[in-house]
Design a protein around this motif. Structure first.
Motif, PDB file in Angstrom:
ATOM      1  N   GLU A 212       0.836  -1.195   0.000  1.00  0.00           N
ATOM      2  CA  GLU A 212       0.000   0.000   0.000  1.00  0.00           C
ATOM      3  C   GLU A 212       0.878   1.255   0.000  1.00  0.00           C
ATOM      4  O   GLU A 212       1.846   1.346   0.756  1.00  0.00           O
ATOM      5  CB  GLU A 212      -0.911   0.004   1.225  1.00  0.00           C
ATOM      6  N   TRP A 213       0.524   2.227  -0.809  1.00  0.00           N
ATOM      7  CA  TRP A 213       1.299   3.467  -0.869  1.00  0.00           C
ATOM      8  C   TRP A 213       1.110   4.318   0.381  1.00  0.00           C
ATOM      9  O   TRP A 213       1.909   5.194   0.672  1.00  0.00           O
ATOM     10  CB  TRP A 213       0.924   4.268  -2.125  1.00  0.00           C
ATOM     11  N   MET A 214       0.066   4.067   1.141  1.00  0.00           N
ATOM     12  CA  MET A 214      -0.182   4.853   2.354  1.00  0.00           C
ATOM     13  C   MET A 214       0.209   4.080   3.614  1.00  0.00           C
ATOM     14  O   MET A 214      -0.261   4.366   4.702  1.00  0.00           O
ATOM     15  CB  MET A 214      -1.647   5.268   2.432  1.00  0.00           C
ATOM     16  N   GLY A 215       1.085   3.082   3.468  1.00  0.00           N
ATOM     17  CA  GLY A 215       1.577   2.340   4.625  1.00  0.00           C
ATOM     18  C   GLY A 215       3.020   2.697   4.913  1.00  0.00           C
ATOM     19  O   GLY A 215       3.803   2.954   3.992  1.00  0.00           O
ATOM     20  N   PHE A 216       3.423   2.708   6.199  1.00  0.00           N
ATOM     21  CA  PHE A 216       4.768   3.148   6.576  1.00  0.00           C
ATOM     22  C   PHE A 216       5.259   2.340   7.763  1.00  0.00           C
ATOM     23  O   PHE A 216       4.728   2.494   8.867  1.00  0.00           O
ATOM     24  CB  PHE A 216       4.754   4.647   6.924  1.00  0.00           C
ATOM     25  N   TYR A 217       6.253   1.476   7.548  1.00  0.00           N
ATOM     26  CA  TYR A 217       6.727   0.661   8.667  1.00  0.00           C
ATOM     27  C   TYR A 217       8.179   0.198   8.532  1.00  0.00           C
ATOM     28  O   TYR A 217       8.679  -0.518   9.385  1.00  0.00           O
ATOM     29  CB  TYR A 217       5.828  -0.560   8.845  1.00  0.00           C
ATOM     30  N   MET A 218       8.895   0.564   7.467  1.00  0.00           N
ATOM     31  CA  MET A 218      10.288   0.134   7.306  1.00  0.00           C
ATOM     32  C   MET A 218      11.148   1.305   6.845  1.00  0.00           C
ATOM     33  O   MET A 218      10.633   2.382   6.513  1.00  0.00           O
ATOM     34  CB  MET A 218      10.381  -1.009   6.299  1.00  0.00           C
ATOM     35  N   ASN A 219      12.468   1.097   6.830  1.00  0.00           N
ATOM     36  CA  ASN A 219      13.399   2.107   6.343  1.00  0.00           C
ATOM     37  C   ASN A 219      13.745   1.828   4.886  1.00  0.00           C
ATOM     38  O   ASN A 219      13.887   0.661   4.484  1.00  0.00           O
ATOM     39  CB  ASN A 219      14.693   2.111   7.159  1.00  0.00           C
ATOM     40  N   THR A 220      13.887   2.891   4.112  1.00  0.00           N
ATOM     41  CA  THR A 220      14.330   2.770   2.720  1.00  0.00           C
ATOM     42  C   THR A 220      15.464   3.756   2.479  1.00  0.00           C
ATOM     43  O   THR A 220      15.352   4.934   2.826  1.00  0.00           O
ATOM     44  CB  THR A 220      13.173   3.050   1.743  1.00  0.00           C
ATOM     45  N   PHE A 221      16.541   3.258   1.884  1.00  0.00           N
ATOM     46  CA  PHE A 221      17.702   4.086   1.555  1.00  0.00           C
ATOM     47  C   PHE A 221      17.906   4.080   0.048  1.00  0.00           C
ATOM     48  O   PHE A 221      17.743   3.045  -0.610  1.00  0.00           O
ATOM     49  CB  PHE A 221      18.960   3.559   2.248  1.00  0.00           C
ATOM     50  N   LEU A 222      18.254   5.238  -0.497  1.00  0.00           N
ATOM     51  CA  LEU A 222      18.509   5.374  -1.924  1.00  0.00           C
ATOM     52  C   LEU A 222      19.971   5.730  -2.154  1.00  0.00           C
ATOM     53  O   LEU A 222      20.514   6.617  -1.470  1.00  0.00           O
ATOM     54  CB  LEU A 222      17.634   6.469  -2.536  1.00  0.00           C
ATOM     55  N   LEU A 223      20.606   5.047  -3.094  1.00  0.00           N
ATOM     56  CA  LEU A 223      21.954   5.391  -3.530  1.00  0.00           C
ATOM     57  C   LEU A 223      21.826   6.045  -4.894  1.00  0.00           C
ATOM     58  O   LEU A 223      21.379   5.409  -5.862  1.00  0.00           O
ATOM     59  CB  LEU A 223      22.834   4.143  -3.611  1.00  0.00           C
ATOM     60  N   LEU A 224      22.181   7.316  -4.974  1.00  0.00           N
ATOM     61  CA  LEU A 224      22.034   8.068  -6.217  1.00  0.00           C
ATOM     62  C   LEU A 224      23.324   8.031  -7.029  1.00  0.00           C
ATOM     63  O   LEU A 224      24.406   7.783  -6.496  1.00  0.00           O
ATOM     64  CB  LEU A 224      21.665   9.524  -5.919  1.00  0.00           C
ATOM     65  N   HIS A 225      23.194   8.291  -8.326  1.00  0.00           N
ATOM     66  CA  HIS A 225      24.370   8.453  -9.170  1.00  0.00           C
ATOM     67  C   HIS A 225      25.128   9.700  -8.737  1.00  0.00           C
ATOM     68  O   HIS A 225      24.552  10.644  -8.180  1.00  0.00           O
ATOM     69  CB  HIS A 225      23.962   8.556 -10.638  1.00  0.00           C
ATOM     70  N   GLN A 226      26.420   9.734  -9.030  1.00  0.00           N
ATOM     71  CA  GLN A 226      27.281  10.791  -8.485  1.00  0.00           C
ATOM     72  C   GLN A 226      26.828  12.192  -8.892  1.00  0.00           C
ATOM     73  O   GLN A 226      26.921  13.127  -8.110  1.00  0.00           O
ATOM     74  CB  GLN A 226      28.732  10.570  -8.931  1.00  0.00           C
ATOM     75  N   LYS A 227      26.357  12.362 -10.098  1.00  0.00           N
ATOM     76  CA  LYS A 227      26.001  13.699 -10.576  1.00  0.00           C
ATOM     77  C   LYS A 227      24.519  14.007 -10.396  1.00  0.00           C
ATOM     78  O   LYS A 227      24.027  15.021 -10.896  1.00  0.00           O
ATOM     79  CB  LYS A 227      26.392  13.837 -12.050  1.00  0.00           C
ATOM     80  N   ALA A 228      23.817  13.152  -9.686  1.00  0.00           N
ATOM     81  CA  ALA A 228      22.374  13.357  -9.506  1.00  0.00           C
ATOM     82  C   ALA A 228      22.109  14.531  -8.563  1.00  0.00           C
ATOM     83  O   ALA A 228      22.835  14.747  -7.590  1.00  0.00           O
ATOM     84  CB  ALA A 228      21.740  12.089  -8.951  1.00  0.00           C
TER      85      ALA A 228
END
Length: 793
Positions: A212-228
């Motif tokens: 569900e897009w309206m659920g929240f219970y975990m951690n999420t980490f994003l690794l971006l490209h260097q020039k992002a």
């Protein structure tokens, strides 16, 4: 020439032993504090293990808005990260992390461990060092598990555990997982903490994830490209969210109620807005702590430097003739400045060497106090070594430059005729004494306020009785209604147990509507005896009762905070619309607010229910305290008769509540120690000044005694000069400490009122300590035989 200056400096320091000991002791204590705080601060901000990706790593944050409040937290759902990666090309990798407790079989023993679920690139994205295993592959198989070196030794007696099998309880059965890697122990200053890691893909295979897009219970980490550009990524995330979020017709505005953001990973550790510390995250701190400790260390070092300046200037009369003779025979002022600075740097060097020894000796105690694992080797860093060299020169200059300039400027005519009265007219010396005691008084008041606030937090009425209240879990989700009732009945008939109750084990957050207005609240399932066992009074209406068969489906009990937030004047009978389960329920009772969370948080709205879908899993047993060990054994026997494949773990609520304030307890100890040190260093200087003051006025004292003055009157005369300075410092410190204490207390929704008694106690202590410090030398000088002191004329 350097050797000559060094010889002269050594001779002067050894000739004036009292002066040297006092200054070395004060400076070394100040430098020890600085070294300890540098170690603490370095540990707080150091993230060497994340060098590869530290600038491109972000935590997904969520800001939720409703009609009444705005909240920011670090929780997401399983679908968010993969969808963002699919639709946003700037994202290189996504790591989801969620922790769960599992029962693990070790031979015939059952142990409970927290295990982190993480996506396959976890070890490569976070650069987690592995003792064995390939970081790209260790989480590729859903039945693999990666252990920390500590956990590998705990279960297999060796760090070489790859290929070994661990049996984890999944549902009612044990399932084997093969150790695919062993990770190095997580440094204590790391925000990422784990003992074991399972593939997140296992959760997906089991169907445990919520998409569900309206659920929240975990951690999420994003690794971006260097020039992002991470600001552009945030905009795209919210565009994706608005596209994917499904809402009911007429509620399109709800799409904008949730806004996604990104927090740089390295900022997260020292920002309170980083969200709750769960799912592999721990050891969050606040920069204010490092600032406070650094300020204290600088204060103590400043006090030590002030002592040096004051004592050096106070000794000026003793060295006045030496300076006059040097000038008469051709000595240059520049040479005298070099000499005095040389003495200052030599003394600073000795203090530095002693501070290193003190730091090593104090580390075990400081580590326990700060809950750290610091080592002196942390200081062997190019930047820190350079900083300490700079600190050495700065300390030497601050402590020595003013005395060098003043003493070298003495007139040889005045000094040889003994007409220099610098120490009697030196307003700087008096000003520095006032300054150092003002700092000390501020720390004493801070200590008193922190102690009073801690006592308030640990003794405040929580709204329920947590004494002799024991709790234990019967497993995630509970054992089922029939088993739960059997267990409760057997416990009720057990000697030593006054009452028994149960609830679902978690204060889950949810929301509902009242009169068309949305309200958020905590939501728990409870048994009939819950309120009576915890001794929570019902203020209006009634409690749940088996006499009302419709209570489980239709009735709820709310707390005062719920009534206030909803704006209800007559809450009994009001309907609450739980749209998410398509049900309306009525309020049958209002209970007194009770602190089910820490006193560092305000009491939030709370709803109690007996909804059958909220399976009860945690037991509360109120013991009568007559024979607690025997009662616990009886409870364990009942537990083991009905609950298989689970370890028996329990806690007492009063101990658990006290544990919530461990950081405040540590701060109370640290600030108290700092206050004691500052007072001690200040008194060292005051003792030295009193000594020199008595030496200077020895002939005046002799004349007064010949003329009939008593020992008491002379002691009072000598002491009052210093007491006046301390009184001025108290007057200066009071408004500063009042402001600082109020600022610190603002972080607590429940706090002590500022009382005049805190300031009165601090003032009394400062005056009493100052009087005791100077009275020894004053009495000693007053009791000298006047014949001996006047004979030298």
């Amino acid at each position: 020439m350097f050797k000559n200056y060094l010889k002269i400096a050594i001779r002067n320091l050894t000739r004036n032993k009292v002066f040297s000991v006092i200054n070395i002791a004060g400076l070394s204590l100040g430098l020890t504090c600085c070294m300890l705080i540098v170690l603490y601060t370095k540990d707080e901000v150091s993230f060497d293990r994340f060098q590869e990706n530290r600038d491109q790593l972000y935590r997904v944050m969520v800001t939720s808005k409703d009609e009444r409040e705005t909240r920011t937290f670090g929780f997401t759902n399983a679908i968010h990260g993969p969808t963002f990666k699919q639709d946003i090309p700037e994202i290189r990798e996504v790591i989801r992390a969620q922790s769960n407790s599992f029962v693990i079989k070790k031979g015939n023993e059952l142990l409970k461990e927290d295990i982190l679920f993480a996506d396959a690139p976890f070890f490569s994205v976070f650069s987690m060092p592995l003792l064995s295993g390939d970081p790209q592959k260790v989480l590729s198989d859903i039945h693999s598990i990666v252990l920390s070196e500590d956990m590998a030794e705990k279960y297999f007696g060796s760090k070489n555990a790859v290929g070994q099998t661990m049996n984890l309880k999944i549902g009612d059965e044990f399932e084997p997982f093969v150790v695919s890697g062993v990770a190095k122990r997580c440094p204590q200053n790391s925000s990422i903490q784990f003992d074991a890691v399972l593939p997140f893909a296992y959760q997906e295979a089991k169907g445990w994830t919520d998409n569900e897009w309206m659920g929240f219970y975990m951690n999420t980490f994003l690794l971006l490209h260097q020039k992002a550009d991470y600001h552009a990524v945030i905009r795209k995330m919210n565009q994706v969210s608005r596209t994917k979020t499904v809402v009911e017709p007429g509620k399109e505005k709800d799409r904008n109620a949730v806004v996604f953001g990104l927090m740089p990973f390295l900022d997260m550790h020292l920002q309170s807005g980083g969200g709750e510390q769960h799912n592999g995250l721990d050891h969050a701190s606040s920069p204010i702590y490092s600032y406070i400790l650094s300020g204290i260390a600088i204060f103590i070092l400043l006090i030590a430097c002030i002592n040096f300046v004051n004592l050096t200037v106070a000794r000026s009369l003793n060295r006045a003739k030496e300076i006059g003779v040097r000038k008469v025979v051709g000595g240059l002022r520049k040479q005298l400045i070099y000499q005095f600075l040389g003495e200052s740097f030599l003394l600073s060097f000795l203090a530095f060497a002693l501070a290193v020894v003190f730091t090593q000796m104090a580390l075990p105690f400081f580590n326990e106090l700060a809950n750290k694992q610091l080592a002196l080797s942390y200081l062997l860093d190019t930047g820190l070594v350079s900083g300490y060299v700079a600190l050495f020169f700065l300390t030497g200059l601050v402590a020595g430059v003013y005395p060098a300039l003043v003493l070298s400027g003495f007139s040889p005519v005045q000094t040889l005729y003994n007409r220099t009265k610098l120490t009697q007219k030196n307003y700087l010396t008096k000003g520095l004494v006032i300054f150092q005691f003002a700092l000390s008084v501020c720390l004493v008041i801070g200590t008193i306020v922190i102690y009073a606030q801690f006592e308030y937090l640990t003794n405040k009425d929580l709204g329920y009785n947590d004494q002799n209240l024991m709790s234990f879990s019967l497993g995630r989700g509970g054992p089922g209604k029939e088993v739960m009732e059997v267990v409760q009945n057997e416990l009720k008939n057990t000697a030593g147990i006054a009452s028994v109750a149960a609830f679902n084990g978690n204060y889950n957050g949810t929301g509902a509507k009242i009169d068309g207005h949305e309200i958020g609240f905590g939501y728990i399932g409870v048994s009939d005896e819950f309120l009576n066992t915890l001794q929570i009074p019902v203020l209006k209406g009634r409690n749940f009762s088996k006499s009302y068969s419709t209570d489980p489906e239709e009735a709820i009990v709310v707390n005062e905070a719920f009534v206030k937030r909803a704006g209800l004047k007559n809450p009994i009978g009001q309907e609450v619309n739980f749209e998410w389960k398509n049900k309306k329920m009525k309020i049958i009772g209002v209970i007194r607010d009770y602190h089910y969370a820490s006193l560092k948080d305000t009491i939030a709205p709370l709803v109690l229910t007996q909804d059958p879908n909220y399976r009860i899993s945690t037991i509360f047993a109120k013991l009568d305290s007559k024979d607690t060990p025997a009662t616990i054994k009886a409870i364990e026997k009942i537990f083991r008769n009905h609950i298989k494949n689970l370890p028996f773990e329990y806690k007492f609520e009063d101990e658990a509540n006290l544990k919530r304030y461990e950081s405040e307890a540590k701060w109370k100890q640290m600030i108290t120690l700092a206050a004691v040190l500052s007072i001690f260093v200040s008194c060292i200087g005051l003792f030295g000044l009193a000594t020199f003051n008595a030496e200077m006025r020895v002939k005046e004292i002799g004349i007064r005694k010949v003329l009939g003055a008593s020992v008491a009157s002379i002691t009072t005369l000598l002491s009052m000069d210093f007491v006046k300075l301390v009184l001025i410092s108290i007057i200066i410190a009071l408004p500063i400490s009042y402001y600082g204490a109020n600022m610190w207390l603002q972080d607590f929704p429940y706090r002590i009122p500022m009382s005049w008694s805190y300031f009165a106690v601090a003032a009394f202590l400062a005056i009493a300590i100052a009087v005791l410090t100077v009275s020894y030398q004053s009495i000693r000088a007053a009791m000298l035989n006047p014949v001996q002191s006047l004979r030298t004329e």
